[in-house]
Design a protein around this motif. Structure first.
Motif, PDB file in Angstrom:
ATOM      1  N   ARG A 120      50.268  10.671  13.862  1.00 44.75           N
ATOM      2  CA  ARG A 120      50.992  10.910  12.616  1.00 44.75           C
ATOM      3  C   ARG A 120      50.936   9.697  11.686  1.00 44.75           C
ATOM      4  O   ARG A 120      50.922   9.846  10.456  1.00 44.75           O
ATOM      5  N   GLU A 121      50.889   8.502  12.253  1.00 46.11           N
ATOM      6  CA  GLU A 121      50.881   7.299  11.416  1.00 46.11           C
ATOM      7  C   GLU A 121      49.483   6.915  10.938  1.00 46.11           C
ATOM      8  O   GLU A 121      49.305   6.503   9.795  1.00 46.11           O
ATOM      9  N   GLY A 122      48.483   7.027  11.818  1.00 45.10           N
ATOM     10  CA  GLY A 122      47.147   6.537  11.472  1.00 45.10           C
ATOM     11  C   GLY A 122      46.086   7.578  11.305  1.00 45.10           C
ATOM     12  O   GLY A 122      44.924   7.224  11.054  1.00 45.10           O
ATOM     13  N   GLY A 123      46.437   8.861  11.436  1.00 41.46           N
ATOM     14  CA  GLY A 123      45.425   9.892  11.315  1.00 41.46           C
ATOM     15  C   GLY A 123      44.563   9.973  12.562  1.00 41.46           C
ATOM     16  O   GLY A 123      44.903   9.460  13.628  1.00 41.46           O
ATOM     17  N   VAL A 124      43.398  10.602  12.412  1.00 45.56           N
ATOM     18  CA  VAL A 124      42.520  10.832  13.552  1.00 45.56           C
ATOM     19  C   VAL A 124      41.425   9.782  13.643  1.00 45.56           C
ATOM     20  O   VAL A 124      41.148   9.229  14.703  1.00 45.56           O
ATOM     21  N   PHE A 125      40.806   9.455  12.507  1.00 44.53           N
ATOM     22  CA  PHE A 125      39.580   8.656  12.571  1.00 44.53           C
ATOM     23  C   PHE A 125      39.399   7.892  11.270  1.00 44.53           C
ATOM     24  O   PHE A 125      39.815   8.356  10.196  1.00 44.53           O
ATOM     25  N   GLN A 126      38.761   6.698  11.347  1.00 51.14           N
ATOM     26  CA  GLN A 126      38.539   5.879  10.160  1.00 51.14           C
ATOM     27  C   GLN A 126      37.258   6.240   9.423  1.00 51.14           C
ATOM     28  O   GLN A 126      37.077   5.859   8.278  1.00 51.14           O
ATOM     29  N   GLY A 127      36.346   6.943  10.091  1.00 48.68           N
ATOM     30  CA  GLY A 127      35.099   7.325   9.448  1.00 48.68           C
ATOM     31  C   GLY A 127      34.212   6.145   9.125  1.00 48.68           C
ATOM     32  O   GLY A 127      33.516   6.138   8.096  1.00 48.68           O
ATOM     33  N   SER A 128      34.186   5.130   9.995  1.00 48.03           N
ATOM     34  CA  SER A 128      33.412   3.928   9.710  1.00 48.03           C
ATOM     35  C   SER A 128      33.161   3.159  10.994  1.00 48.03           C
ATOM     36  O   SER A 128      33.976   3.209  11.924  1.00 48.03           O
ATOM     37  N   PRO A 129      32.038   2.432  11.070  1.00 49.35           N
ATOM     38  CA  PRO A 129      31.839   1.533  12.212  1.00 49.35           C
ATOM     39  C   PRO A 129      32.851   0.393  12.187  1.00 49.35           C
ATOM     40  O   PRO A 129      33.467   0.099  11.145  1.00 49.35           O
ATOM     41  N   VAL A 130      32.990  -0.268  13.331  1.00 46.66           N
ATOM     42  CA  VAL A 130      33.932  -1.378  13.419  1.00 46.66           C
ATOM     43  C   VAL A 130      33.539  -2.503  12.474  1.00 46.66           C
ATOM     44  O   VAL A 130      34.403  -3.152  11.867  1.00 46.66           O
TER      45      VAL A 130
END
Length: 556
Positions: A195-205
């Motif tokens: 709920r706070e950070g969503g599922v995925f950043q959609g980016s490499p580290v």
């Protein structure tokens, strides 16, 4: 063991490694930072072992050394009969049913993908056993799991779902500490993080994928395994396959255990380094390989190796055996190589604190240059990590494909890793007792089940306390029979045959979990005993069984 006199004068752990000595027996680094050292001048090729060391202790014979001759002979004859019948069927099939084999012939100028002999094993053996593999499940794969029932009307070429579900005892999944749950403290933390950070950043580290949760979890992993720093990778297989090529390159030597996991083999092959193999868990053969490699140097030029990397597993998942880490560390001190330990199955499952094979043997983690592990077995998550010196991890962040190109670990998975590891470490004050209980229960269950199988007269492999308990089936016909009989009794198991294991040691691999109850383990032992009598799998004289309470007292 005899050690060289110069070994007692090792450099101070705090002293930086400024140059690489021409002596192949130079003092090992206190950390793995010198993995980035690339000497500009090759060392002398004539340097060899300074003195002959005393022989290592003789290897303890494994379970396969006591196989009855009748069983071994009939096993080989069974496989020989399978191959002969397959050839006969192919011969007449190509004469009378050529359309069935058209994929094995040249079509429209295109060569077949595989030769008929290469595909013979799949067509004539695997398809007969296919109903024993890849069984679909639904729900949580915990101590029990729900199977989706299916049937086949064309000899396992295709399957149709019946619409029925079957709740079975799960002895097949890597859920060592029982964290595969849809409710409880870890599930609550995952829901909160989602709920706070969503599922995925959609980016490499390396771009925008490094979150605060990822950084905190990497620091926690480093503390947990006793290393300076750690790098988290979103896929367990890629943790080995994409990082080993960064640790060893052309001009380096990788010495690998012959039963290492395929991810380690893939990483070694991608590295471009020279690869040599030593007999499984045989430190005497490892020392022989080291002495020969150091004395002879690189092929053709005979220059010293830029780096020697020895790769082993903490717990071998098909054998249930621990690596002989104390002896390997002793060889590391003597021959000054870098040590890579894959703890995919041992971290979280071995040691009083669940810290892995180093914790189990009481070895200082700083004696191991690279510690690798995954979160899929003991932590109910996914992905893996590499831990070592800070200089090593910084090097991997810049050069490893897993850090530069691969996607970052998703937020829910990170939350699962973080919450379960904090529970084991005792940092989660509310659930610290539960974390220790899981560690203790896994150790008790593993010993109880393995001892129960041996007392019933079965031939098993593995060391005491391993959560992986292989039971030898030998004959190929008994592979499918054992799996189907277990399913009839609502028990899910994993059976393994050639080429996953040697042709003479087909087996069933039981995976024990802290979530299993005494009643469930007793039920499994009772049913497996009946199957063993039916399939004639008991090759030892049964003995009196021990109670789980006695094992618990012994463990305490």
């Amino acid at each position: 063991r005899a050690v060289h006199a110069h070994d007692s004068a090792d450099a101070s752990p705090t002293a930086p490694v400024k140059a690489v000595s021409s002596d192949p027996f130079q003092a090992p680094p206190a950390t793995s930072a010198s993995l980035m050292d690339q000497p500009d001048v090759a060392a002398s090729a004539d340097a060899g072992p300074k003195a002959a060391a005393t022989a290592l202790p003789h290897e303890v014979p494994g379970g396969l050394s006591n196989v009855p001759m009748f069983v071994e002979v009939t096993t080989y004859l069974s496989f020989l009969l399978l191959v002969m019948l397959a050839h006969v069927e192919d011969f007449f099939g190509k004469l009378f049913m050529p359309q069935k084999y058209k994929q094995l012939r040249v079509q429209n100028g295109f060569a077949p993908m595989v030769k008929d002999f290469e595909s013979m094993w799949i067509r004539h053996v695997y398809f007969r056993l296919r109903d024993c593999f890849n069984r679909p499940i639904t729900g949580v794969a915990g101590g029990r799991v729900t199977l989706v029932d299916r049937v086949s009307k064309d000899y396992n070429k295709t399957f149709q779902f019946t619409g029925r579900l079957r709740n079975v005892l799960n002895l097949a999944s890597y859920n060592y500490l029982g964290f595969a749950q849809s409710e409880g403290p870890c599930a609550d933390k995952v829901d909160e993080a989602l709920r706070e950070g969503g599922v995925f950043q959609g980016s490499p580290v390396a771009e925008a994928g490094r979150t605060l949760l990822l950084a905190e979890t990497e620091d926690m992993v480093a503390r947990f395994v006793g290393a300076e720093a750690a790098l988290i990778v979103s896929m367990g297989y890629a943790t080995n396959a994409l990082n080993i090529p960064t640790l060893a390159t052309k001009g380096c030597l990788i010495i690998s255990d012959e039963l290492n996991h395929n991810s380690l083999v893939t990483g070694a092959r991608l590295s471009g380094a020279e690869i040599r193999v030593f007999r499984h868990n045989n430190t005497r053969d490892l020392e022989k390989q080291l002495r020969r490699s150091i004395a002879q140097g690189q092929p053709r030029t005979h220059r010293p190796w830029k780096r020697i990397l020895v790769v082993v597993e903490g717990l071998y998942s098909m054998e249930g055996e621990f690596c002989k880490l104390p002896e390997i560390v002793e060889l590391r001190r003597r021959y000054k190589f870098h040590l890579f330990v894959d703890e995919a199955h041992s971290v979280g499952a071995l040691g009083k604190r669940g810290r892995g094979v180093c914790d189990h043997f009481g070895v200082d983690p700083r004696e191991v240059d690279i510690l690798m592990g995954t979160f899929t077995k003991s932590f109910g998550a996914a992905g893996g990590y590499i831990a070592g010196s800070r200089a090593l991890i910084d090097h991997l962040r810049l050069h490893s494909h897993s850090a530069v190109y691969a996607e970052a670990m998703s937020v829910p998975v990170l939350a699962q890793v973080s919450s379960s590891m904090r529970m084991i470490m005792g940092e989660d004050r509310e659930n610290a007792v539960l974390g220790q209980q899981k560690l203790d229960q896994l150790a008790i269950n593993s010993r109880y089940f393995a001892q129960g199988l041996r007392d019933l007269g079965f031939m098993t492999l593995g060391d005491a306390g391993s959560p992986v308990v292989p039971l030898l089936l030998f004959n190929p016909a008994k592979i499918s029979a054992f799996s189907r009989e277990c399913l009839r009794r609502n028990i899910a198991v994993v059976v393994v045959a050639y080429p996953g294991v040697p042709v003479n040691s087909c087996r069933v691999r039981f995976c024990i979990s802290a979530s299993h109850t005494v009643e469930e383990l007793d039920y499994a032992l009772e049913q497996v005993s009946e199957i063993g009598d039916l399939l004639m799998l008991k090759f030892r004289k049964p003995t009196a069984t021990k109670s789980i309470a006695g094992l618990a007292t012994k463990h305490d």
